[in-house]
Motif scaffolding. Structure first.
Motif, PDB file in Angstrom:
ATOM      1  N   PHE A 148      47.168  51.845  34.482  1.00  0.00           N
ATOM      2  CA  PHE A 148      46.620  50.970  35.523  1.00  0.00           C
ATOM      3  C   PHE A 148      46.285  49.584  34.986  1.00  0.00           C
ATOM      4  N   CYS A 149      46.406  49.389  33.676  1.00  0.00           N
ATOM      5  CA  CYS A 149      46.018  48.119  33.073  1.00  0.00           C
ATOM      6  C   CYS A 149      46.859  46.961  33.598  1.00  0.00           C
ATOM      7  N   PHE A 150      46.231  45.817  33.713  1.00  0.00           N
ATOM      8  CA  PHE A 150      46.834  44.575  34.185  1.00  0.00           C
ATOM      9  C   PHE A 150      47.279  44.625  35.650  1.00  0.00           C
ATOM     10  N   ASN A 151      46.825  45.653  36.392  1.00  0.00           N
ATOM     11  CA  ASN A 151      47.056  45.715  37.835  1.00  0.00           C
ATOM     12  C   ASN A 151      45.732  45.434  38.540  1.00  0.00           C
ATOM     13  N   GLU A 152      45.702  44.419  39.383  1.00  0.00           N
ATOM     14  CA  GLU A 152      44.475  44.113  40.123  1.00  0.00           C
ATOM     15  C   GLU A 152      44.122  45.251  41.067  1.00  0.00           C
ATOM     16  N   GLN A 153      42.844  45.592  41.116  1.00  0.00           N
ATOM     17  CA  GLN A 153      42.352  46.608  42.032  1.00  0.00           C
ATOM     18  C   GLN A 153      41.179  46.025  42.809  1.00  0.00           C
ATOM     19  N   SER A 197      38.391  39.600  38.608  1.00  0.00           N
ATOM     20  CA  SER A 197      39.653  38.865  38.556  1.00  0.00           C
ATOM     21  C   SER A 197      39.937  38.131  39.859  1.00  0.00           C
ATOM     22  N   LYS A 198      40.841  37.184  39.731  1.00  0.00           N
ATOM     23  CA  LYS A 198      41.309  36.404  40.878  1.00  0.00           C
ATOM     24  C   LYS A 198      42.749  36.006  40.608  1.00  0.00           C
ATOM     25  N   ASN A 199      43.611  36.277  41.572  1.00  0.00           N
ATOM     26  CA  ASN A 199      45.037  35.954  41.445  1.00  0.00           C
ATOM     27  C   ASN A 199      45.663  36.568  40.194  1.00  0.00           C
ATOM     28  N   GLY A 200      45.245  37.783  39.859  1.00  0.00           N
ATOM     29  CA  GLY A 200      45.852  38.500  38.757  1.00  0.00           C
ATOM     30  C   GLY A 200      45.374  38.118  37.376  1.00  0.00           C
ATOM     31  N   GLN A 201      44.328  37.289  37.282  1.00  0.00           N
ATOM     32  CA  GLN A 201      43.798  36.887  35.989  1.00  0.00           C
ATOM     33  C   GLN A 201      42.297  37.140  35.925  1.00  0.00           C
ATOM     34  N   PRO A 202      41.799  37.548  34.754  1.00  0.00           N
ATOM     35  CA  PRO A 202      40.344  37.689  34.619  1.00  0.00           C
ATOM     36  C   PRO A 202      39.649  36.369  34.911  1.00  0.00           C
TER      37      PRO A 202
END
Length: 201
Positions: free
Chosen positions: A135-140, A181-186
């Protein structure tokens, strides 16, 4: 009254040197911005710096040798989530595909979005730990009080026992940290970028 003088034109060699210097500065700036994603790709491809590899499920034989895998879960400040693995550790035979579930819960009063980063220690084991699903690097995005379970499917390459740097290891730790996160970035990374962009020259 002495007439004003205009600066003489730069010699051709000086102009060439100036243009070369400006080009070098521009190139180094572009390289600095490209370094982070390139470094990330390098780590994912080689397992360098404790970054697990990514691959398909393994079909080869399973070894009798095993390692203990510890699971470390963290939540960065600013994200009101509770995050934990279903078990703090497992014993994994080399070459055996294992599945471990991680549970996250939004303990806040509003919806919030997070993204998980990971690391493996000792760092030398990164080249032998292969993630099949993560699940890492997938926004939830979780609503207030919402709970979700995410699987991590992995195996450890038997070659870890033939590498003189890792053959004596008996355990490793897979560590995850959830960030807002926002827009896929921390958001911490976004704040750093914003501060750098607004810094005066």
């Amino acid at each position: 009254m002495t007439p004003s003088r205009t600066a003489p034109p730069l010699p051709r060699r000086a102009r060439s040197t100036l243009l070369a210097c400006l080009g070098l500065v521009a190139g180094m700036t572009a390289l600095a911005f490209a370094f982070v994603p390139l470094y990330s790709l390098f780590c994912k491809a080689t397992g360098y710096d404790g970054t697990p590899l990514t691959g398909a499920a393994r079909t080869g034989p399973v070894s009798e040798a095993s390692l203990v895998v510890h699971f470390d879960t963290n939540v960065a400040p600013g994200l009101p989530w509770r995050f934990q693995a279903e078990t703090p550790r497992i014993e994994a035979r080399l070459g055996e595909t294992k599945t471990v579930f991680f549970r996250v819960r939004n303990t806040g009063t509003v919806a919030s979005t997070g993204i998980a980063a990971f690391n493996l220690q000792p760092g030398l084991t990164g080249g032998y730990f292969v993630k099949v699903q993560c699940f890492c690097f997938n926004e939830q995005t979780l609503q207030p009080g919402e709970t979700m379970d995410f699987p991590v499917v992995f195996y450890i390459e038997p070659g870890i026992r033939t590498d003189p740097n890792t053959r004596d290891l008996t355990e490793m730790t897979l560590s995850y940290t959830y960030f807002a996160s926002k827009n896929g970035q921390p958001t911490a990374a976004l704040a750093t970028q914003g501060a750098g962009a607004s810094r005066p020259n």
